[in-house]
Design a protein around this motif. Structure first.
Motif, short mmCIF file in Angstrom:
data_model
loop_
_atom_site.label_atom_id
_atom_site.label_comp_id
_atom_site.label_asym_id
_atom_site.label_seq_id
_atom_site.Cartn_x
_atom_site.Cartn_y
_atom_site.Cartn_z
N ALA A 28 19.68 -6.72 -12.98
CA ALA A 28 20.51 -7.29 -14.04
C ALA A 28 19.67 -7.92 -15.15
O ALA A 28 20.11 -7.97 -16.30
N THR A 29 18.47 -8.38 -14.83
CA THR A 29 17.64 -9.03 -15.84
C THR A 29 16.46 -8.15 -16.26
O THR A 29 15.44 -8.67 -16.71
N PHE A 30 16.60 -6.85 -16.12
CA PHE A 30 15.54 -5.92 -16.50
C PHE A 30 15.27 -5.99 -17.99
O PHE A 30 16.18 -6.03 -18.81
N HIS A 31 14.00 -6.06 -18.34
CA HIS A 31 13.57 -6.01 -19.74
C HIS A 31 12.37 -5.09 -19.81
O HIS A 31 11.37 -5.32 -19.12
N PRO A 32 12.42 -4.04 -20.64
CA PRO A 32 11.33 -3.07 -20.68
C PRO A 32 9.98 -3.67 -21.06
O PRO A 32 8.93 -3.15 -20.66
N ALA A 58 13.00 -3.45 -10.79
CA ALA A 58 13.94 -3.03 -11.83
C ALA A 58 13.42 -1.81 -12.58
O ALA A 58 14.19 -0.92 -12.94
N PHE A 59 12.12 -1.75 -12.81
CA PHE A 59 11.53 -0.59 -13.49
C PHE A 59 11.74 0.68 -12.68
O PHE A 59 12.16 1.70 -13.20
N VAL A 60 11.47 0.59 -11.38
CA VAL A 60 11.64 1.77 -10.52
C VAL A 60 13.12 2.13 -10.41
O VAL A 60 13.50 3.30 -10.50
N GLY A 61 13.97 1.12 -10.23
CA GLY A 61 15.40 1.37 -10.09
C GLY A 61 16.04 1.92 -11.35
O GLY A 61 16.67 2.98 -11.34
N ARG A 62 15.88 1.18 -12.44
CA ARG A 62 16.52 1.60 -13.69
C ARG A 62 15.84 2.80 -14.30
O ARG A 62 16.48 3.64 -14.90
N GLY A 63 14.51 2.90 -14.15
CA GLY A 63 13.79 4.04 -14.70
C GLY A 63 14.03 5.31 -13.92
O GLY A 63 14.10 6.40 -14.48
#
Length: 94
Positions: A28-32, A58-63
């Motif tokens: 939820a708090t992912f920021h590139p 988050a990078f692995v999940g969202r990416g």
């Protein structure tokens, strides 16, 4: 003094629930710009609430999976609820 029979499943439920909450907060708090891999000037400190480990999760999940990665915390929550309500004698939990 003996350990009650439902204690191991309750401990597992708490651990799985905590893992699900961690992944949810990280996603939820992912920021590139949290990772140097994605930005020339990464955030210092990272903006992800879960810290640098959360930024990588988050990078692995969202990416890798996009918004479908939000299913993982949901599944962790369902699994934790299943473990918490588990009957010791193997009966139904619902």
């Amino acid at each position: 003094m003996s350990i009650p029979p439902h204690t191991p499943s309750r401990v597992a439920a708490i651990l799985v629930g905590a893992l699900g909450a961690f992944v949810l907060l990280a996603l939820a708090t992912f920021h590139p710009a949290d990772l140097g891999l994605l930005a020339s000037e990464p955030n210092d400190p990272v903006r992800n609430i879960a810290g640098i480990a959360g930024a990588w999760v988050a990078f692995v999940g969202r990416g890798g999976f996009g918004f479908a990665s939000f299913v993982l915390p949901l599944l962790c929550g369902l699994w934790a609820a299943r473990l918490w309500g588990e009957e010791v004698d193997g009966g139904r939990w619902v």
